[in-house]
Design a protein around this motif. Sequence first.
Motif, PDB file in Angstrom:
ATOM      1  N   ILE A  94       0.851  -1.192   0.000  1.00  0.00           N
ATOM      2  CA  ILE A  94       0.000   0.000   0.000  1.00  0.00           C
ATOM      3  C   ILE A  94       0.888   1.244   0.000  1.00  0.00           C
ATOM      4  N   GLU A  95       0.492   2.255  -0.766  1.00  0.00           N
ATOM      5  CA  GLU A  95       1.192   3.540  -0.779  1.00  0.00           C
ATOM      6  C   GLU A  95       0.274   4.601  -0.175  1.00  0.00           C
ATOM      7  N   ILE A  96       0.701   5.208   0.921  1.00  0.00           N
ATOM      8  CA  ILE A  96      -0.081   6.259   1.559  1.00  0.00           C
ATOM      9  C   ILE A  96       0.145   7.577   0.819  1.00  0.00           C
ATOM     10  N   ARG A  97      -0.948   8.181   0.360  1.00  0.00           N
ATOM     11  CA  ARG A  97      -0.869   9.439  -0.396  1.00  0.00           C
ATOM     12  C   ARG A  97      -1.155  10.656   0.478  1.00  0.00           C
ATOM     13  N   ASN A  98      -2.020  10.503   1.453  1.00  0.00           N
ATOM     14  CA  ASN A  98      -2.390  11.606   2.335  1.00  0.00           C
ATOM     15  C   ASN A  98      -2.750  11.046   3.705  1.00  0.00           C
ATOM     16  N   ILE A 105      -0.920  17.315   9.334  1.00  0.00           N
ATOM     17  CA  ILE A 105      -2.364  17.224   9.505  1.00  0.00           C
ATOM     18  C   ILE A 105      -2.855  18.540  10.081  1.00  0.00           C
ATOM     19  N   ASN A 106      -3.917  19.087   9.487  1.00  0.00           N
ATOM     20  CA  ASN A 106      -4.404  20.406   9.859  1.00  0.00           C
ATOM     21  C   ASN A 106      -5.884  20.333  10.251  1.00  0.00           C
ATOM     22  N   PRO A 107      -6.183  20.015  11.511  1.00  0.00           N
ATOM     23  CA  PRO A 107      -7.577  19.918  11.947  1.00  0.00           C
ATOM     24  C   PRO A 107      -8.115  21.199  12.575  1.00  0.00           C
ATOM     25  N   ARG A 108      -7.581  22.359  12.200  1.00  0.00           N
ATOM     26  CA  ARG A 108      -7.925  23.609  12.871  1.00  0.00           C
ATOM     27  C   ARG A 108      -9.420  23.896  12.809  1.00  0.00           C
ATOM     28  N   ASP A 109     -10.027  23.702  11.642  1.00  0.00           N
ATOM     29  CA  ASP A 109     -11.436  24.030  11.455  1.00  0.00           C
ATOM     30  C   ASP A 109     -12.303  22.849  11.890  1.00  0.00           C
ATOM     31  N   TYR A 110     -13.045  23.017  12.965  1.00  0.00           N
ATOM     32  CA  TYR A 110     -13.865  21.927  13.495  1.00  0.00           C
ATOM     33  C   TYR A 110     -14.904  21.433  12.492  1.00  0.00           C
ATOM     34  N   ASN A 111     -15.340  22.289  11.576  1.00  0.00           N
ATOM     35  CA  ASN A 111     -16.424  21.946  10.660  1.00  0.00           C
ATOM     36  C   ASN A 111     -15.944  21.258   9.392  1.00  0.00           C
ATOM     37  N   THR A 114     -10.599  15.737   8.029  1.00  0.00           N
ATOM     38  CA  THR A 114      -9.234  15.311   7.701  1.00  0.00           C
ATOM     39  C   THR A 114      -9.324  14.098   6.794  1.00  0.00           C
ATOM     40  N   THR A 115      -8.604  14.137   5.691  1.00  0.00           N
ATOM     41  CA  THR A 115      -8.704  13.107   4.661  1.00  0.00           C
ATOM     42  C   THR A 115      -7.497  12.184   4.704  1.00  0.00           C
ATOM     43  N   PHE A 116      -7.765  10.885   4.681  1.00  0.00           N
ATOM     44  CA  PHE A 116      -6.726   9.866   4.547  1.00  0.00           C
ATOM     45  C   PHE A 116      -6.919   9.211   3.176  1.00  0.00           C
ATOM     46  N   ARG A 117      -5.835   9.096   2.426  1.00  0.00           N
ATOM     47  CA  ARG A 117      -5.929   8.578   1.057  1.00  0.00           C
ATOM     48  C   ARG A 117      -4.745   7.652   0.803  1.00  0.00           C
ATOM     49  N   TRP A 118      -5.013   6.541   0.132  1.00  0.00           N
ATOM     50  CA  TRP A 118      -3.953   5.592  -0.164  1.00  0.00           C
ATOM     51  C   TRP A 118      -4.205   4.883  -1.485  1.00  0.00           C
ATOM     52  N   ASP A 119      -3.132   4.326  -2.039  1.00  0.00           N
ATOM     53  CA  ASP A 119      -3.183   3.564  -3.289  1.00  0.00           C
ATOM     54  C   ASP A 119      -3.057   2.084  -2.944  1.00  0.00           C
ATOM     55  N   ALA A 120      -4.113   1.313  -3.243  1.00  0.00           N
ATOM     56  CA  ALA A 120      -4.107  -0.117  -2.938  1.00  0.00           C
ATOM     57  C   ALA A 120      -3.328  -0.918  -3.969  1.00  0.00           C
ATOM     58  N   ASN A 121      -2.963  -0.285  -5.110  1.00  0.00           N
ATOM     59  CA  ASN A 121      -2.147  -0.937  -6.136  1.00  0.00           C
ATOM     60  C   ASN A 121      -2.754  -2.238  -6.647  1.00  0.00           C
ATOM     61  N   PHE A 171     -10.744   7.969   2.937  1.00  0.00           N
ATOM     62  CA  PHE A 171     -11.559   7.886   4.147  1.00  0.00           C
ATOM     63  C   PHE A 171     -11.377   9.184   4.915  1.00  0.00           C
ATOM     64  N   GLN A 172     -12.461   9.687   5.518  1.00  0.00           N
ATOM     65  CA  GLN A 172     -12.405  10.962   6.226  1.00  0.00           C
ATOM     66  C   GLN A 172     -12.920  10.834   7.650  1.00  0.00           C
TER      67      GLN A 172
END
Length: 290
Positions: A94-98, A105-111, A114-121, A171-172
């Motif tokens: 797996i390659e983690i992209r984000n 990681i920038n969770p400043r804005d509560y509304n 945060t995005t997690f993104r990966w390449d399953a290849n 996934f967010q």
Amino acid sequence: ANRVAQDADALFYGPEAATVTVSTPNGNSATLTRVNGDDFGLSRDAGTFVNSPNILYRLDGSDLNLTTAESATISVTTDQGTMAEASTALLPEIEIRNPQTDQGINPRDYNRMTTFRWDANGPEARVFDLRLFYNIRELTNDGTNEVIDVRLEQVINRSFIRHDDGDIITFQISNESIWQFIGANLDEDAPVDRIFDGFEFEITAVGSEIEELIDLSNANSGITSAQAPPLYTNVEGGLGVVTSRTKAVLRVIPLNAQSREELRDGTYTSNLNFQKLDLRRSKLTTSAAW
């Protein structure tokens, strides 16, 4: 049944009672070695079944050159002549992209999310376990100046199933949940100053066999379901689930500069004594990410 479950001789084959092999379609095969997982730091959790010894069958990577995009077959043959067998596809890396280590990681804005993104290849990896770790140092301010490393583990999703054929998966989670997790897992009354050293993101993936098991379990849940779900196994001549697993870890992900003030003064973390600057760096074991 409970007494038998605590009897290791009733749970595990003896040293000469079973042979476990792994083979590939090109004819290569290797025999696994029977070991006690306790000797390798692989202990069973305490519960209904005996947790020690933890009998496993081990294969060194040099014994059989397993490569992705092919299958492997596990065979168990007993001294009574019976055999159980199952095959599974080997998962690519797996390659983690984000997130990215340069942006953090920038969770400043509560509304926002945060995005997690990966390449399953490829299509082989079907179910994902997602975990976010928080690395924090605590320096006691009671005169002892003791440095304590704290590592918090947030399970984002234990069994996220992909639902399309694209290799890039997203996934967010809500930004607010990140602050809530920190606030709920640190003691605001502890006599310490805190430095946030960064995140780690970990993905573990398994194959289609686990997806089928989850789908079967979900189909038999709810008030209209059968009381006993149907048995699922992909083992011919036996019971169990054989699959392939792969893991990717992204380390030292900083908290984005825009979120540092929120860590120090925010709704959920303002009473946790996070420091804006590491003014006592000489007393700490490593330099702070923030």
